[in-house]
Design an enzyme around this catalytic site. Structure first.
Site, PDB file in Angstrom:
ATOM      1  N   ASP A 141       0.841  -1.207   0.000  1.00 55.36           N
ATOM      2  CA  ASP A 141       0.000   0.000   0.000  1.00 55.36           C
ATOM      3  C   ASP A 141       0.865   1.242   0.000  1.00 55.36           C
ATOM      4  OD1 ASP A 141      -2.598   1.389   2.157  1.00 55.36           O
ATOM      5  OD2 ASP A 141      -2.349   1.424  -0.018  1.00 55.36           O
ATOM      6  N   ASP A 169      -3.142  -3.071  -2.612  1.00 55.18           N
ATOM      7  CA  ASP A 169      -4.192  -2.055  -2.676  1.00 55.18           C
ATOM      8  C   ASP A 169      -4.000  -1.201  -3.937  1.00 55.18           C
ATOM      9  OD1 ASP A 169      -5.235   0.834  -0.721  1.00 55.18           O
ATOM     10  OD2 ASP A 169      -6.406  -0.586  -1.900  1.00 55.18           O
ATOM     11  N   ASN A 170      -5.066  -0.577  -4.400  1.00 56.30           N
ATOM     12  CA  ASN A 170      -4.999   0.464  -5.441  1.00 56.30           C
ATOM     13  C   ASN A 170      -4.553  -0.011  -6.818  1.00 56.30           C
ATOM     14  OD1 ASN A 170      -3.560   2.020  -2.726  1.00 56.30           O
ATOM     15  ND2 ASN A 170      -5.589   2.638  -3.465  1.00 56.30           N
ATOM     16  N   GLU A 199     -11.380   4.117  -1.552  1.00 58.54           N
ATOM     17  CA  GLU A 199     -11.880   4.410  -0.200  1.00 58.54           C
ATOM     18  C   GLU A 199     -12.777   5.655  -0.168  1.00 58.54           C
ATOM     19  OE1 GLU A 199      -8.744   3.667  -0.917  1.00 58.54           O
ATOM     20  OE2 GLU A 199      -7.332   5.200  -0.289  1.00 58.54           O
TER      21      GLU A 199
END
Ligand SMILES: Nc1ncc2ncn(CCCCCNC(=O)c3cc(-c4ccc(F)cc4)cc(O)c3O)c2n1
Ligand SMILES: [Mg+2]
Length: 214
Positions: A141, A169-170, A199
């Site tokens: 992350d 993530d992402n 988010e």
């Protein structure tokens, strides 16, 4: 001088969460970021996917790349078995200082080793300096252009074993195209995409879960 966003997030935790209650710290941060000021925590929607992967892996050793304010650190640590080793790396000393206070408010400081520095420098030192053999779970992350080089670095340093899980993530927003291309085409990984949202927004994002095959 004006406070920083991490400082305002910490104050929201200290105001609205109960000391020693990780769930209330998670909720206080989600409330603050959804209703007051957006921040780049993994958030509640992707956070539930993170929770399910952590619970399924039930890891003895965890590495988190990019602590930020400690939101995902608290989410992960609250689910770990006693005695598990959890190392989280944060590059920015000011942010690390906030994260330590968020983690302490949740009462999880004894389960977490927050190390300040850049992943590229610290990963090669994991074995000698932190007494780690391999990681059962890695949560990526941090800088999005470091996901691929750091994954290759972890392979080279022998920090992954057959069955190690990478959770990134992402992978859509901001996006990690070179990492996705590598991990989805490498015969050494079996990958799965968990579609979700950035988010606290309606923008598409998701987590990529990859099993190292050895
Ligand atoms: N190498 C190394 N080693 C150790 C380290 N520790 C920290 N860093 C630096 C990490 C700096 C933060 C990384 N995270 C993000 O940039 C991020 C961004 C967004 C986002 C932003 C704006 C938008 F409009 C949309 C989405 C959303 C997310 O969920 C993100 O995680 C390190 N680097
Ligand atoms: Mg993120």
């Amino acid at each position: 001088t004006r406070s920083t966003r991490p400082q305002r997030l910490l104050h929201a935790v200290q105001k609205n969460a109960t000391r020693g209650d990780p769930r209330s710290v998670i909720n206080a941060i989600d409330q603050f970021c959804r209703h007051k000021e957006w921040a780049m925590n993994v958030g509640d929607e992707k956070g539930c996917i993170l929770d399910s992967v952590v619970s399924e892996v039930n890891p003895s050793t965890v590495l988190e790349l990019g602590t930020y304010c400690g939101y995902s650190t608290v989410r992960i640590a609250r689910l770990l078995p006693p005695g598990a080793k959890f190392i989280t790396l944060e590059f920015n000393p000011k942010v690390a200082k906030i994260a330590r206070q968020v983690i302490a408010w949740a009462g999880l400081e004894d389960k977490i080793q927050l190390v300040e520095g850049a992943s590229g420098d610290l990963i090669p030192k994991m074995k000698e300096q932190f007494g780690v053999e391999t990681f059962d779970l890695v949560f990526l992350d941090h800088w999005k252009d470091r996901y691929l080089p750091d994954t290759k670095l972890m392979e080279e340093c022998g920090l992954l074993k057959k069955g190690s899980i990478l959770l990134a993530d992402n992978v859509i927003c901001p996006g990690t195209p070179d990492y996705l291309e590598y991990i989805r085409n490498s015969p050494r990984y079996k990958s799965q995409y968990f579609k979700s949202h950035l988010e606290y927004t309606k923008v598409e994002d998701g987590l990529e879960k990859s099993v190292f095959l050895g």
